[in-house]
Design a protein around this motif. Structure first.
Motif, PDB file in Angstrom:
ATOM      1  N   ASP A 279       0.814  -1.213   0.000  1.00 27.13           N
ATOM      2  CA  ASP A 279       0.000   0.000   0.000  1.00 27.13           C
ATOM      3  C   ASP A 279       0.845   1.259   0.000  1.00 27.13           C
ATOM      4  N   THR A 430      -6.007  -5.267   6.735  1.00 28.93           N
ATOM      5  CA  THR A 430      -7.331  -4.673   6.768  1.00 28.93           C
ATOM      6  C   THR A 430      -8.113  -5.257   7.923  1.00 28.93           C
ATOM      7  N   GLY A 434     -12.782  -2.644   8.407  1.00 27.73           N
ATOM      8  CA  GLY A 434     -12.219  -1.660   7.493  1.00 27.73           C
ATOM      9  C   GLY A 434     -12.197  -2.147   6.065  1.00 27.73           C
ATOM     10  N   ASP A 437      -8.929   1.750   0.685  1.00 23.96           N
ATOM     11  CA  ASP A 437      -9.337   2.817  -0.215  1.00 23.96           C
ATOM     12  C   ASP A 437      -8.637   2.645  -1.560  1.00 23.96           C
ATOM     13  N   THR A 440      -6.024   5.627  -2.293  1.00 22.26           N
ATOM     14  CA  THR A 440      -4.815   5.771  -1.494  1.00 22.26           C
ATOM     15  C   THR A 440      -4.105   4.454  -1.239  1.00 22.26           C
ATOM     16  N   ARG A 442      -4.739   2.609   1.246  1.00 24.38           N
ATOM     17  CA  ARG A 442      -4.645   2.457   2.688  1.00 24.38           C
ATOM     18  C   ARG A 442      -6.000   2.049   3.281  1.00 24.38           C
ATOM     19  N   SER A 443      -5.908   1.350   4.418  1.00 23.52           N
ATOM     20  CA  SER A 443      -7.117   0.897   5.091  1.00 23.52           C
ATOM     21  C   SER A 443      -7.800   2.073   5.792  1.00 23.52           C
ATOM     22  N   ARG A 444      -9.128   2.066   5.778  1.00 25.10           N
ATOM     23  CA  ARG A 444      -9.911   3.069   6.492  1.00 25.10           C
ATOM     24  C   ARG A 444     -11.251   2.469   6.868  1.00 25.10           C
ATOM     25  N   ALA A 445     -11.965   3.161   7.735  1.00 24.94           N
ATOM     26  CA  ALA A 445     -13.310   2.729   8.102  1.00 24.94           C
ATOM     27  C   ALA A 445     -14.265   2.988   6.945  1.00 24.94           C
ATOM     28  N   ARG A 447     -17.607   4.062   4.867  1.00 23.43           N
ATOM     29  CA  ARG A 447     -18.664   5.061   5.036  1.00 23.43           C
ATOM     30  C   ARG A 447     -20.001   4.331   4.881  1.00 23.43           C
ATOM     31  N   CYS A 504     -12.649  -0.800  -0.720  1.00 23.08           N
ATOM     32  CA  CYS A 504     -13.833   0.014  -0.460  1.00 23.08           C
ATOM     33  C   CYS A 504     -14.669   0.135  -1.738  1.00 23.08           C
ATOM     34  N   SER A 506     -16.700   2.248  -3.180  1.00 27.87           N
ATOM     35  CA  SER A 506     -17.045   3.645  -2.957  1.00 27.87           C
ATOM     36  C   SER A 506     -17.908   4.210  -4.079  1.00 27.87           C
TER      37      SER A 506
END
Length: 615
Positions: A279, A430, A434, A437, A440, A442-445, A447, A504, A506
């Motif tokens: 990542d 991950t 999570g 993304d 990026t 990178r791991s994120r929460a 939405r 994600c 998204s």
């Protein structure tokens, strides 16, 4: 066409989205009155010459197509060009009537003096400056409403136009995919330029499947195949054509010598120019010789090529220089800015690779942690477990975790300390809650959507161009930025699919997500990009039917219908009722109009704004 795109006007867009959700003012307030009746998809960019031979000035052109059954007038519209990030935009506004007949093509040219060439219908002069030869944006809009927009790509050589695949119905969502564009083949009326301005385009030569990418696919890089001396264009993989199937993050001995990643090709591809890494970093596959894989072939990418150093691996096809973290992380393969595949792995057991079950080795199913398990077969000279360069085993239970190994990953009770370079940074894995993304890496929460944030706007229950099992689809409109991870799409008869992915899923506010039975453009009727797939059938017959969106048991939106499906015709929501309340009203849905076609010719507007229903 990438939906609503506003540069430097985020507040305006937020207000518009809020108005949609609350049943307030129409988004048409942000358009020019002269072209207010034009919707996204009413005009489609189908060809452009952005790199003429010699000087660009006075030779560039843009071709527009009217796919509808009604006459379109360009008055009030703006033709614009910008850099890929939207900066340094230049525009030409049509102040006079410029009609485009139904089904016809119109060529706009950079003609600055003298008579127009025979193939140019209207001159925009120097208003756009020079189009980007290797990248940039090109589009038409009415006020803030984008009618169509494409990303410019480079031809294989100067003097060659870029054309949308003639196999496909010109479509403002489909032309977002650069793989559906190729170099023009005909001389047309443009003199020495290869293109077909003002005429229907020729089919792109597909490297594998109808409707697939052209041989050059806009990539100027070349490589030399084994056994020959003449170079050819690099056949870069599309998402799904190269799958990460096995990862050795913690070999016995020095990690900087023995780490490796295995990939599987699902179509003939070259690895030249791809970036392999994590990542946070990556290594580009370089070389003038073609690093080619046949469909179905496995390949190993390793830290070192020498068998005496890497633990006796089969000959790696390429090397990478990124440390794979023993604490867990993510492996990615990219082609430029396009993510080809990504796979997350958990804490690595020393000397044991983690691999995808042989039954789940594709770029969608390998996103699930349940698809991975620890390797059991020894290989090489150090007793490591793995199957580098060979088909994986079938994990226990057909693909989930091995008994005794939590979460489908490798054991966390790693043996002796890592003999390689100490792993640095935070865990790139991950967490269960999570997702990674796509922008990026990178791991994120995620939405999580709430009631009122998603709207069911269109569905195709009975495609005619392909079978129902391959061509059914559902369109979802997002009224705010959300991720669809964990969202369930279900039918009233009990069938349902929960959307899951390590990445994600998204959707931006105002954007539309396609959920389909298949994400393979060669099999699903030529749909634009599919965000997720579902496995149940949409009913064709008359009766009481329902589609539902929910998350964690909470209803997000639902639509019902009783009429039988019309073969080859999608059912679409009138755009004036694009919220979860008004789409329940009687008469909100209607058949897609005759002029709204996509892919191989079925009627519908997947991925773009719907046409108004007739009164």
């Amino acid at each position: 066409m990438r939906g609503w795109r506003v540069r430097g006007r985020g507040i305006l867009l937020a207000l518009l989205v809020g108005a949609w959700g609350c049943g307030g003012a129409s988004s048409d307030e942000a358009v020019d009155e002269a072209c207010a009746g034009l919707l996204p998809g009413d005009l489609v960019i189908t060809e452009y010459l952005n790199d003429p031979e010699g000087t660009d000035t006075g030779q560039e052109y843009v071709e527009l197509h009217n796919p509808s059954r009604d006459r379109v007038d360009l008055r009030g519209l703006a033709l614009y060009a910008a850099r890929s990030d939207g900066s340094q935009e230049k525009a030409y506004v049509f102040t006079q009537s410029v009609p485009v007949a139904p089904g016809s093509y119109l060529v706009l040219g950079d003609v600055r003096e003298g008579p127009r060439p025979a193939y140019v219908d209207h001159a925009y002069g120097e208003a756009l400056g020079a189009l980007g030869n290797t990248g940039g944006l090109l589009g038409v809009r009415c006020g803030e409403r984008v009618v169509d927009e494409v990303h410019l790509t480079a031809p294989a050589r100067s003097g060659v136009a870029r054309t949308y695949d003639g196999r496909l119905v010109p479509d403002s969502a489909g032309n977002d995919d650069p793989e559906r564009w190729c170099d023009g083949t005909g001389a047309g009326d443009a003199g020495t330029s290869r293109g077909s301005p003002g005429m229907a385009n020729a089919p792109c030569e597909s490297k594998s499947t109808p409707g697939g990418p052209a041989a050059d696919a806009g990539v100027a890089e070349t490589c030399v195949p084994d056994g020959v001396q003449l170079a050819r264009p690099v056949a870069r993989p599309r998402p799904g054509e190269l799958v990460i199937t096995e990862v050795m993050a913690n070999p016995r001995g020095d990690d900087t010598l023995g780490e490796w990643v295995e990939v599987l090709a699902t179509a003939p591809v070259d690895l030249n120019g791809l970036t392999v890494g994590s990542d946070s970093a990556g290594t580009k596959v370089e070389g003038t010789r073609c690093v080619s894989l046949a469909a179905g072939a496995h390949a190993v990418l390793a830290r070192r090529t020498e068998a005496v150093l890497n633990g006796g691996l089969p000959q790696p096809v390429a090397t990478f220089g990124v440390d794979l973290r023993n604490s867990g992380g993510v492996v990615m393969v990219r082609s430029g800015d396009v993510l080809i595949d990504a796979a997350a792995y958990g804490p690595a057991e020393e000397g044991v690779a983690t691999q995808v079950s042989a039954l789940l080795a594709d770029a969608s199913r390998n996103d699930s942690q349940e698809a991975w398990c620890r390797a059991t077969e020894p290989h090489g000279t150090r007793g490591d477990l793995g199957t580098p360069g060979r088909a994986n085993r079938v994990c226990s239970g057909g693909g989930g975790a091995d008994a005794g190994v939590p979460d489908g990953g490798v054991r966390s009770d790693a043996g002796t300390p890592d003999a390689g370079v100490a792993d640095a940074g935070v865990d790139a894995g991950t967490p269960a809650s999570g997702c990674i993304d796509r922008a990026t890496g990178r791991s994120r929460a995620p939405r999580v959507p709430d009631a009122g944030s998603l709207v069911l706007t269109e569905f195709m229950a009975d495609p005619a161009a392909v079978t129902d099992a391959m061509g059914e689809w559902v369109e979802v409109l997002a009224l705010r930025d959300v991720d669809l991870n964990g969202v369930s799409l279900s039918s009233g008869s009990g069938g349902g699919t929960v959307l899951t992915s390590t990445l994600c899923l998204s959707v931006r506010a105002g954007g539309r997500a396609l959920l389909a039975r298949s994400d393979d453009v060669s099999a699903n009727g030529g749909l634009p990009a599919v965000l997720g797939t579902f496995s149940f059938n949409l009913a064709n017959s008359a009766g009481s039917h329902m589609l539902r969106l929910s998350v964690d048991g909470r209803l997000l939106d639902a639509v019902t219908w009783t009429a039988a499906a019309v073969p080859g015709v999608a059912s679409q929501l009138d755009p004036s009722r694009s919220d979860p309340g008004r789409n329940d009203l009687a008469g909100s849905f209607c058949p897609a109009p005759t002029g709204a076609r996509y892919g191989l010719g079925d009627r519908g507007t997947p991925g773009v704004e719907n046409r108004p229903c007739a009164p």
